[in-house]
Design a protein around this motif. Structure first.
Motif, PDB file in Angstrom:
ATOM      1  N   GLN A  33       0.814  -1.204   0.000  1.00  0.00           N
ATOM      2  CA  GLN A  33       0.000   0.000   0.000  1.00  0.00           C
ATOM      3  C   GLN A  33       0.851   1.258   0.000  1.00  0.00           C
ATOM      4  O   GLN A  33       0.365   2.323  -0.319  1.00  0.00           O
ATOM      5  N   CYS A  34       2.113   1.196   0.439  1.00  0.00           N
ATOM      6  CA  CYS A  34       2.923   2.403   0.542  1.00  0.00           C
ATOM      7  C   CYS A  34       4.243   2.266  -0.215  1.00  0.00           C
ATOM      8  O   CYS A  34       5.188   2.995   0.056  1.00  0.00           O
ATOM      9  N   ARG A  35       4.348   1.306  -1.147  1.00  0.00           N
ATOM     10  CA  ARG A  35       5.569   1.168  -1.921  1.00  0.00           C
ATOM     11  C   ARG A  35       5.751   2.364  -2.837  1.00  0.00           C
ATOM     12  O   ARG A  35       4.801   2.884  -3.409  1.00  0.00           O
ATOM     13  N   THR A  36       6.962   2.787  -3.010  1.00  0.00           N
ATOM     14  CA  THR A  36       7.254   3.833  -3.981  1.00  0.00           C
ATOM     15  C   THR A  36       7.669   3.185  -5.288  1.00  0.00           C
ATOM     16  O   THR A  36       8.242   2.097  -5.320  1.00  0.00           O
ATOM     17  N   ASN A  37       7.401   3.860  -6.351  1.00  0.00           N
ATOM     18  CA  ASN A  37       7.629   3.307  -7.682  1.00  0.00           C
ATOM     19  C   ASN A  37       9.070   3.566  -8.098  1.00  0.00           C
ATOM     20  O   ASN A  37       9.361   4.389  -8.962  1.00  0.00           O
ATOM     21  N   PRO A  44       2.932   7.125 -11.940  1.00  0.00           N
ATOM     22  CA  PRO A  44       1.486   6.885 -12.033  1.00  0.00           C
ATOM     23  C   PRO A  44       0.704   8.132 -12.391  1.00  0.00           C
ATOM     24  O   PRO A  44      -0.459   8.048 -12.748  1.00  0.00           O
ATOM     25  N   ILE A  45       1.333   9.295 -12.295  1.00  0.00           N
ATOM     26  CA  ILE A  45       0.692  10.559 -12.651  1.00  0.00           C
ATOM     27  C   ILE A  45       1.347  11.101 -13.905  1.00  0.00           C
ATOM     28  O   ILE A  45       2.577  11.121 -14.024  1.00  0.00           O
ATOM     29  N   LYS A  46       0.543  11.526 -14.865  1.00  0.00           N
ATOM     30  CA  LYS A  46       1.068  12.018 -16.135  1.00  0.00           C
ATOM     31  C   LYS A  46       1.936  13.249 -15.919  1.00  0.00           C
ATOM     32  O   LYS A  46       1.595  14.139 -15.161  1.00  0.00           O
ATOM     33  N   ILE A 208     -16.420   7.256  -5.543  1.00  0.00           N
ATOM     34  CA  ILE A 208     -15.700   7.584  -4.315  1.00  0.00           C
ATOM     35  C   ILE A 208     -14.348   6.891  -4.381  1.00  0.00           C
ATOM     36  O   ILE A 208     -14.269   5.692  -4.681  1.00  0.00           O
ATOM     37  N   SER A 209     -13.290   7.627  -4.121  1.00  0.00           N
ATOM     38  CA  SER A 209     -11.955   7.044  -4.160  1.00  0.00           C
ATOM     39  C   SER A 209     -11.060   7.777  -3.175  1.00  0.00           C
ATOM     40  O   SER A 209     -11.441   8.792  -2.587  1.00  0.00           O
ATOM     41  N   SER A 210      -9.855   7.256  -3.005  1.00  0.00           N
ATOM     42  CA  SER A 210      -8.870   7.831  -2.093  1.00  0.00           C
ATOM     43  C   SER A 210      -7.661   8.304  -2.891  1.00  0.00           C
ATOM     44  O   SER A 210      -7.224   7.623  -3.830  1.00  0.00           O
ATOM     45  N   ASN A 211      -7.119   9.454  -2.520  1.00  0.00           N
ATOM     46  CA  ASN A 211      -5.944   9.944  -3.246  1.00  0.00           C
ATOM     47  C   ASN A 211      -4.681   9.168  -2.885  1.00  0.00           C
ATOM     48  O   ASN A 211      -3.631   9.378  -3.492  1.00  0.00           O
ATOM     49  N   LEU A 212      -4.770   8.251  -1.925  1.00  0.00           N
ATOM     50  CA  LEU A 212      -3.634   7.377  -1.652  1.00  0.00           C
ATOM     51  C   LEU A 212      -3.391   6.422  -2.810  1.00  0.00           C
ATOM     52  O   LEU A 212      -2.269   5.916  -2.970  1.00  0.00           O
ATOM     53  N   GLN A 213      -4.378   6.196  -3.647  1.00  0.00           N
ATOM     54  CA  GLN A 213      -4.234   5.291  -4.782  1.00  0.00           C
ATOM     55  C   GLN A 213      -3.148   5.752  -5.739  1.00  0.00           C
ATOM     56  O   GLN A 213      -2.467   4.932  -6.344  1.00  0.00           O
ATOM     57  N   ASN A 217       2.490   5.826  -4.945  1.00  0.00           N
ATOM     58  CA  ASN A 217       3.500   5.399  -5.907  1.00  0.00           C
ATOM     59  C   ASN A 217       4.192   6.565  -6.601  1.00  0.00           C
ATOM     60  O   ASN A 217       4.785   6.387  -7.658  1.00  0.00           O
ATOM     61  N   VAL A 218       4.086   7.763  -6.035  1.00  0.00           N
ATOM     62  CA  VAL A 218       4.755   8.930  -6.605  1.00  0.00           C
ATOM     63  C   VAL A 218       6.028   9.188  -5.807  1.00  0.00           C
ATOM     64  O   VAL A 218       5.969   9.419  -4.593  1.00  0.00           O
ATOM     65  N   SER A 219       7.177   9.150  -6.463  1.00  0.00           N
ATOM     66  CA  SER A 219       8.434   9.439  -5.783  1.00  0.00           C
ATOM     67  C   SER A 219       8.609  10.943  -5.661  1.00  0.00           C
ATOM     68  O   SER A 219       7.929  11.738  -6.318  1.00  0.00           O
ATOM     69  N   ILE A 220       9.553  11.342  -4.828  1.00  0.00           N
ATOM     70  CA  ILE A 220       9.819  12.769  -4.646  1.00  0.00           C
ATOM     71  C   ILE A 220      10.364  13.376  -5.931  1.00  0.00           C
ATOM     72  O   ILE A 220      10.117  14.555  -6.233  1.00  0.00           O
TER      73      ILE A 220
END
Length: 653
Positions: A33-37, A44-46, A208-213, A217-220
Motif C-alpha cells: 500500500q505504501c511502496r514507492t515506484n 502513475p501521474i502524467k 468515491i476514491s482515495s488519493n492514496l491510490q 506510488n509517486v516518488s519525490i
C-alpha cells in the motif's frame, strides 16, 4: 574499519526503512500500500498534457452507469440561488454554457482526519449532490494521503498528531470509515431525491476514491518534475493560508507549506485521467484550488502538440479548469464547524451523533438562519421554501421552518423512516406534535409504558451515563441525579426535585418532593437497567444501571462507542492457538490480495475499453485533425458575436 562502517550504514538504512513503513503503512502486512515506484521510469501521474487526454473531455456521459445525452441546464444558477457560490475561478459565462450543454466531471475532497464527516462538510457535499441531480458526474475524494501532511488553511497551529508513528494507520482507518459513510449517504440521497420527484435516469454517475491510490506510488523526483518546476514561491507565499501562518508564533512547517502543491497534484491527476473540469471546496480552500488550476493551465500551455492542430484555441478552451468555493458554516459565535476547533460536534455518523440528537439540534436553531439553512441542506424548491418562511413569520411559535428543516435533513442523511421515528420520539418525550390526536396517542403510550426501543434513539453517547447499581438502587432519588450528572450535587438535585421539574420511569411520572424522600426502585427502570429522567420541557437524561461486573465494560463503551459496536473475541492463549491464528490470518491476507489484484485487473480492462471506445466509436475512426476540423465546422455554424469568448463545444455525434 570499512566493513564496520558499511555494516553501520546498512543498519541505518534498514532502520530508516522500518521507520518510514511504521509511519505511513496502515498495516505492516500490507506494505504494497505504501511502496514507492522506484523500479520503473513511469510515474502513475502524467508528467504532461498528452494528446490522448483530450478524449476524456469528449462527452463525459459516455460509458457511465446512466448514459445522459444532455444534462439538466441551470447548474450554476441553482447553486447561486441557494447561496453556495462564493469565489469562482474561470469565466462564468463559458462555464454556464458548458454545463448547460455537456456533462462535465466535478470533484470535491475531504481529508481523513476523523472517523466521520460533520455538518460543516455538507456545505461542500450539497453542491455535489445538486450537480449529480443535474446529470453531471461527481467524484468524492477521501484525502488519506493529504491527511498525513496537514492542511494549514484556516489554522494558526499545526494539527496535533502529525508526528505520531500511528498516523498512517489512523488515517487509513478513518479513510475507510468515511468512504463507507459517503457510499451509504449517496444511496440515501438518491432514494430521497427519487421521493422528491427527481428522475433516476437524469441522475449522474458518482464515484468515491482515495488519493492514496496515486500518491503512494509517486516518488519525490516525480513530484518535483510534475509540480515543483511549475510552481513559483512568490505565488505560494501570497496565499492566505501561508501568509497568516507565517505571522503566527508557531510559524509554518515545510510539509504544511507544500500541502497546496499536493492538492494541486490531485486536481491535475483527476483532470488528465478522468477529465475533471471543476473542483468545489470551502472558502478556506481557495488558495489550494487556484494552485491546481494554475498547474493545469501551465501543463496545457506547455503541450506543443496543441499548437500544431488546426484550431488550438478550441482545444485549450476545452481543457480549461474551473474552481468554486462555498461559504463556511459557522456557529452562533462565528466559529467554523471543524473537527479540530471543537465546533464540529454535530457529526453525520449516527454512531457519534444519533439522528434524534441531530433532530433536536435543528429544532432549536434560531429563526434568522432558517431560510439559508433550508436552501443549504434540503432539496426543496425555492418557491416552497418561501412559503415555509411566510408561515414562519405568521406563526413563529409553531416553528414550521425548524420542523421542516429537521425532517428534510434527517431524511436526506438517514432516510425517511428514521425521520418519522424522530418525530414520533419527540412527540412522546416532549409532547410536540402537529397531529390532532397526538396528545391522546402520547398519553396512551405513556400509560402502557416506554420500552427499550423507544429509548434507543437517544441512548448513544453522550446521552447515557453508566452508574453502579449499588450507588443508587434503594437510595433517595437525588443520589441518582447526582451520580448520573443531572445535577452537580445532592443538594442541588433535591432542590430540582422540589421544583417539580423532574419526571422519571417508563411512564414519565412527575416527582415532586415535599419532606419525604423518594426511593429509587426497580419499577422506575426501563427493561431492568435504563433510568430515563426528563428535566423541564426539553432535557432528557439516560442512566444505565450496571452491576459491579459490567460497570467497567459500560465505562469503556461510554468512552469509545465505536469499538463497543465491534465486539472482539478473546485472543489465542496457547502456542498452538497462536500458530493457528497466524496461519488463518495469512490465508485471509492472501485471499484479500488476490481479490484486490482481480478487481484491479477488471478496473484496468474497463478503463482501457472505455478509452478505446472514446477514441474510436465516439470520436470517429479518422485521425485527430479530422476530429478537430469537424468541431471547428460545428462551431462556425453557431452564431457567436465577435465580442464574446468562444464557448466549449459538445463533441457528441
Amino acid at each position: 574499519m570499512e566493513a564496520a562502517n558499511s555494516l553501520r550504514f546498512r543498519n541505518a538504512l534498514v532502520f530508516l526503512r522500518h521507520q518510514l513503513r511504521s509511519t505511513y503503512a496502515f498495516n505492516p502486512r500490507h506494505q504494497q500500500q505504501c511502496r514507492t515506484n522506484v523500479n520503473t521510469t513511469e510515474s502513475p501521474i502524467k508528467k504532461n498534457f498528452a494528446k490522448e487526454c483530450i478524449a476524456k473531455f469528449i462527452n463525459q456521459g459516455y460509458g457511465d452507469m446512466k448514459n445522459i445525452p444532455r444534462p439538466t441546464p441551470g447548474l450554476l444558477e441553482t447553486l447561486e440561488e441557494r447561496g453556495f457560490v462564493g469565489q469562482f475561478h474561470g469565466n462564468r459565462e463559458e462555464f454556464t454554457t458548458l454545463t448547460n450543454n455537456e456533462v462535465i466531471h466535478i470533484y470535491a475532497g475531504a481529508d481523513a482526519t476523523a472517523s466521520s464527516l460533520h455538518i460543516g462538510h455538507l456545505m461542500v457535499l450539497m453542491p455535489m449532490i445538486h450537480s449529480m441531480l443535474h446529470g453531471h458526474r461527481i467524484s468524492l475524494i477521501v484525502g488519506v494521503a493529504t491527511a498525513r501532511i496537514g492542511d494549514p488553511s484556516g489554522r494558526l497551529t499545526e494539527r496535533t498528531g502529525m508526528k505520531d508513528q500511528s498516523l498512517g494507520e489512523r488515517t487509513f482507518r478513518h479513510g475507510t470509515d468515511i468512504t463507507d459513510q459517503l457510499s451509504t449517504l449517496l444511496k440515501t440521497v438518491i432514494n430521497h431525491a427519487r421521493e422528491r420527484g427527481h428522475q433516476e435516469s437524469k441522475i449522474g454517475r458518482r464515484a468515491i476514491s482515495s488519493n492514496l491510490q496515486w500518491h503512494r506510488n509517486v516518488s519525490i523526483i516525480d513530484f518535483m518534475q510534475i509540480v515543483g518546476h511549475r510552481s513559483r514561491i512568490g505565488e505560494m507565499m501570497l496565499r492566505k493560508s501561508v501568509s497568516e501562518r507565517l505571522k503566527s508564533e508557531e510559524g509554518l512547517s515545510f510539509s504544511e507549506f507544500s500541502y497546496q502543491l499536493i492538492q494541486a497534484l490531485d486536481y491535475w491527476h483527476l483532470f488528465s485521467n478522468l477529465g475533471v473540469r471543476l473542483q468545489i471546496g470551502g472558502s478556506d480552500q481557495w488558495g489550494n484550488i487556484t494552485a491546481g488550476c494554475d498547474l493545469i493551465n501551465r501543463m496545457v500551455n506547455e503541450a506543443a502538440w496543441i499548437d500544431e492542430q488546426p484550431s488550438p484555441a478550441l482545444i485549450k478552451n476545452m481543457a480549461k479548469p474551473y474552481g468554486l468555493t462555498v461559504p463556511l458554516l459557522t456557529t452562533s459565535t462565528g466559529e467554523k464547524f471543524s473537527k479540530s476547533t471543537g465546533a464540529g460536534n454535530i457529526w453525520i455518523s449516527p454512531r457519534k451523533t444519533p439522528p434524534f440528537s441531530l433532530y433536536q439540534y435543528l429544532l432549536n436553531r434560531p429563526d434568522n438562519i432558517m431560510e439559508s439553512w433550508l436552501k443549504y441542506f434540503t432539496l426543496l424548491p425555492i418557491s416552497e421554501i418561501k412559503e415555509i418562511m411566510a408561515e414562519q413569520k405568521k406563526h413563529p411559535e409553531r416553528r414550521p421552518a425548524q420542523k421542516k428543516l429537521a425532517y428534510e435533513l434527517i431524511s436526506l442523511l438517514h432516510g425517511r423512516l428514521v425521520a418519522l421515528k424522530c418525530i414520533e420520539t419527540t412527540a412522546i418525550f416532549f409532547g410536540q406534535t402537529d397531529e390532532a390526536d397526538g396528545i391522546q396517542k402520547r398519553e396512551a403510550k405513556l400509560k402502557l409504558g416506554l420500552t427499550k426501543s423507544d429509548v434507543e434513539g437517544i441512548s448513544a453517547r453522550p446521552f447515557w451515563e453508566p452508574v453502579n447499581a449499588e450507588r443508587i438502587m434503594g437510595m433517595p432519588l437525588e443520589k441518582a441525579l447526582a451520580a448520573g450528572g443531572v445535577a452537580p450535587s445532592n443538594t442541588q438535585a433535591r432542590t430540582l426535585l422540589k421544583s417539580g421539574a423532574v419526571s422519571i420511569g417508563p411512564h414519565l411520572r412527575q416527582v415532586k418532593l415535599t419532606d419525604e424522600k423518594t426511593i429509587l426502585t426497580q419499577e422506575d427502570l426501563i427493561d431492568g437497567n435504563i433510568l430515563l429522567i426528563k428535566v423541564g420541557k426539553n432535557k432528557l437524561h439516560v442512566i444505565r444501571v450496571e452491576d459491579e461486573k459490567t460497570i467497567e465494560l459500560a465505562m469503556q463503551e461510554k468512552e469509545d462507542p465505536e469499538s463497543a459496536l465491534k465486539p472482539t473475541k478473546p485472543g489465542p492463549i496457547t502456542p498452538l492457538q497462536r500458530r493457528s491464528a497466524r496461519k488463518k490470518e495469512r490465508r485471509i491476507n492472501v485471499g484479500v490480495r488476490a481479490n484486490r489484484r482481480s478487481e484491479q485487473k477488471k478496473i484496468t480492462k474497463l478503463l482501457d475499453r472505455e478509452g478505446q471506445v472514446a477514441r474510436t466509436k465516439l470520436a470517429g475512426r479518422g485521425d485527430f485533425s479530422g476530429l478537430v476540423s469537424k468541431a471547428v465546422n460545428r462551431a462556425a455554424s453557431q452564431r457567436i458575436p465577435d465580442n464574446q469568448t468562444q464557448p466549449s463545444i459538445s463533441w457528441r455525434r
